[in-house]
Design a protein around this motif. Structure first.
Motif, short mmCIF file in Angstrom:
data_model
loop_
_atom_site.label_atom_id
_atom_site.label_comp_id
_atom_site.label_asym_id
_atom_site.label_seq_id
_atom_site.Cartn_x
_atom_site.Cartn_y
_atom_site.Cartn_z
N MET A 68 29.04 -36.28 45.53
CA MET A 68 29.72 -35.35 44.63
C MET A 68 31.23 -35.50 44.77
O MET A 68 31.76 -35.48 45.87
CB MET A 68 29.30 -33.90 44.96
CG MET A 68 29.95 -32.86 44.05
SD MET A 68 29.50 -31.16 44.51
CE MET A 68 27.76 -31.14 44.09
N HIS A 69 31.93 -35.66 43.65
CA HIS A 69 33.38 -35.78 43.68
C HIS A 69 34.02 -34.43 44.03
O HIS A 69 33.46 -33.37 43.72
CB HIS A 69 33.90 -36.26 42.32
CG HIS A 69 33.42 -37.63 41.95
ND1 HIS A 69 33.78 -38.76 42.66
CD2 HIS A 69 32.60 -38.05 40.96
CE1 HIS A 69 33.21 -39.82 42.11
NE2 HIS A 69 32.48 -39.41 41.09
N VAL A 70 35.19 -34.48 44.64
CA VAL A 70 35.82 -33.24 45.10
C VAL A 70 36.10 -32.27 43.96
O VAL A 70 36.03 -31.04 44.15
CB VAL A 70 37.13 -33.53 45.88
CG1 VAL A 70 36.84 -34.25 47.18
CG2 VAL A 70 38.11 -34.32 45.03
N GLU A 71 36.41 -32.77 42.77
CA GLU A 71 36.72 -31.87 41.66
C GLU A 71 35.51 -31.07 41.19
O GLU A 71 35.65 -30.06 40.50
CB GLU A 71 37.34 -32.64 40.49
CG GLU A 71 36.46 -33.72 39.89
CD GLU A 71 36.73 -35.09 40.50
OE1 GLU A 71 36.47 -36.09 39.81
OE2 GLU A 71 37.21 -35.14 41.64
N ASN A 72 34.31 -31.51 41.57
CA ASN A 72 33.09 -30.79 41.20
C ASN A 72 32.44 -30.10 42.39
O ASN A 72 31.35 -29.55 42.27
CB ASN A 72 32.07 -31.76 40.58
CG ASN A 72 32.60 -32.43 39.33
OD1 ASN A 72 33.23 -31.78 38.51
ND2 ASN A 72 32.37 -33.72 39.18
N ASN A 73 33.11 -30.14 43.52
CA ASN A 73 32.56 -29.58 44.76
C ASN A 73 33.20 -28.22 45.03
O ASN A 73 34.42 -28.12 45.14
CB ASN A 73 32.85 -30.54 45.92
CG ASN A 73 32.13 -30.16 47.20
OD1 ASN A 73 31.87 -28.99 47.45
ND2 ASN A 73 31.82 -31.15 48.01
N PRO A 74 32.39 -27.14 45.14
CA PRO A 74 32.96 -25.81 45.37
C PRO A 74 33.69 -25.67 46.69
O PRO A 74 34.42 -24.69 46.90
CB PRO A 74 31.74 -24.88 45.30
CG PRO A 74 30.57 -25.76 45.61
CD PRO A 74 30.91 -27.10 45.04
N ASP A 75 33.50 -26.64 47.62
CA ASP A 75 34.19 -26.59 48.89
C ASP A 75 35.60 -27.16 48.81
O ASP A 75 36.30 -27.21 49.83
CB ASP A 75 33.40 -27.35 49.96
CG ASP A 75 32.17 -26.58 50.42
OD1 ASP A 75 32.19 -25.34 50.30
OD2 ASP A 75 31.20 -27.20 50.86
N PHE A 76 36.01 -27.61 47.63
CA PHE A 76 37.36 -28.16 47.44
C PHE A 76 38.02 -27.47 46.25
O PHE A 76 37.37 -27.14 45.26
CB PHE A 76 37.31 -29.66 47.18
CG PHE A 76 36.91 -30.49 48.37
CD1 PHE A 76 37.87 -31.02 49.23
CD2 PHE A 76 35.58 -30.74 48.64
CE1 PHE A 76 37.50 -31.77 50.33
CE2 PHE A 76 35.19 -31.49 49.75
CZ PHE A 76 36.16 -32.01 50.59
#
Length: 217
Positions: free
Chosen positions: A1-9
Motif C-alpha cells: 500500500m502506498h503511503v498516500e493511501n495508508n491511514p498510518d501516514f
C-alpha cells in the motif's frame, strides 16, 4: 500500500491543517494562518533534526549523515532551508512529504510535549478515508494507560468542564484553579505545555487571549 493511501501516514500539508483545525482544500498557500505556519514549522524542524522520519512519494529521506545520503537529499535540504530561513514553501512539496502516525504521536508525547493531531488521537479510527468516533472494544483500556497518561487525560477533561462553566477564564487561571490543583494534577504539565495540550478544550476567549479576570483567591 502506498503511503498516500495508508491511514498510518499523512502529508505535512494534511497533518498541519488538522493540527491547526483548518481545511487543507480551503487554504490560500500565499496567505496561511499563524497556527498553520506553526504546525508546519514544528513538523519540518522535527524531520530536519531526525526526531521523526519522512517519506517523499514513498521514499524515505534524511536516513543518515553519509555523503551518499547528502547527494540524494540535497534537493530536500534546499526545500527545508527555504522554509526555515525564509518561510517559503511549495504546497505540492508539503503535500507529497509524509510522516508516520506512531512516530508523530511518540514525538508529541515524549519530546515536544504537545497534544497529537486530532486525526490521530486514540479514540478515532479511519474508515474509507474519514475519521470517525468509535467505542473502544478493549474494556481494559484505562488500566493499560501509563500513570502519566491518566493524569494528562484527567487534567484535560477537568479543564474542559471548567471552561464550560466559565469560558472567561484564561489558560493560566484554569491551570491554577483551586479545583484543578485539588483534583486535576496540573503538575504533569508546565504552564506552556498545558496551553499546547489544552488548546482543543479551551474556550474561544481563552484561545484569543481575551481579557483576563482578576485572579481567584
Amino acid at each position: 500500500m502506498h503511503v498516500e493511501n495508508n491511514p498510518d501516514f499523512k502529508s505535512i500539508w494534511q497533518l498541519a491543517h488538522d493540527w491547526a483545525g483548518e481545511k487543507s482544500d480551503q487554504t490560500d498557500p500565499a496567505a496561511i494562518s499563524s497556527e498553520l505556519r506553526l504546525a508546519i514549522d514544528r513538523l519540518i524542524r522535527a524531520i530536519g533534526s531526525k526526531e521523526i522520519s519522512a517519506r517523499w512519494k514513498g521514499h524515505r529521506i534524511f536516513i543518515d549523515d553519509s555523503f551518499l545520503s547528502f547527494i540524494f537529499d540535497f534537493w530536500h535540504a534546499i526545500k527545508f532551508y527555504r522554509w526555515l530561513m525564509h518561510n517559503k514553501f511549495s504546497k505540492d512539496y508539503l503535500d507529497n512529504l509524509y510522516v508516520k502516525r506512531n512516530e508523530v504521536i511518540t514525538w508529541c508525547e515524549k519530546v515536544a510535549l504537545l497534544a497529537p493531531p486530532p486525526c490521530w488521537t486514540q479514540n478515532q479510527i479511519t474508515v474509507t478515508g474519514q475519521a470517525v468516533e468509535t467505542e473502544d472494544e478493549n474494556k481494559n483500556w484505562h488500566d493499560e494507560m501509563t500513570d502519566r497518561r491518566r493524569k494528562i487525560t484527567g487534567c484535560l477533561e477537568l479543564a474542559r468542564k471548567l471552561w464550560e462553566e466559565n469560558p472567561n477564564l484564561s489558560y493560566d487561571q484554569i491551570y491554577s484553579h483551586p479545583v484543578m490543583r485539588q483534583y486535576g494534577n496540573p503538575s504533569v504539565f508546565t504552564k506552556d505545555s498545558f496551553q499546547d495540550w489544552a488548546k482543543e478544550y479551551a474556550s474561544e476567549l481563552a484561545k484569543k487571549g481575551g481579557r483576563r479576570k482578576k485572579s481567584m483567591k
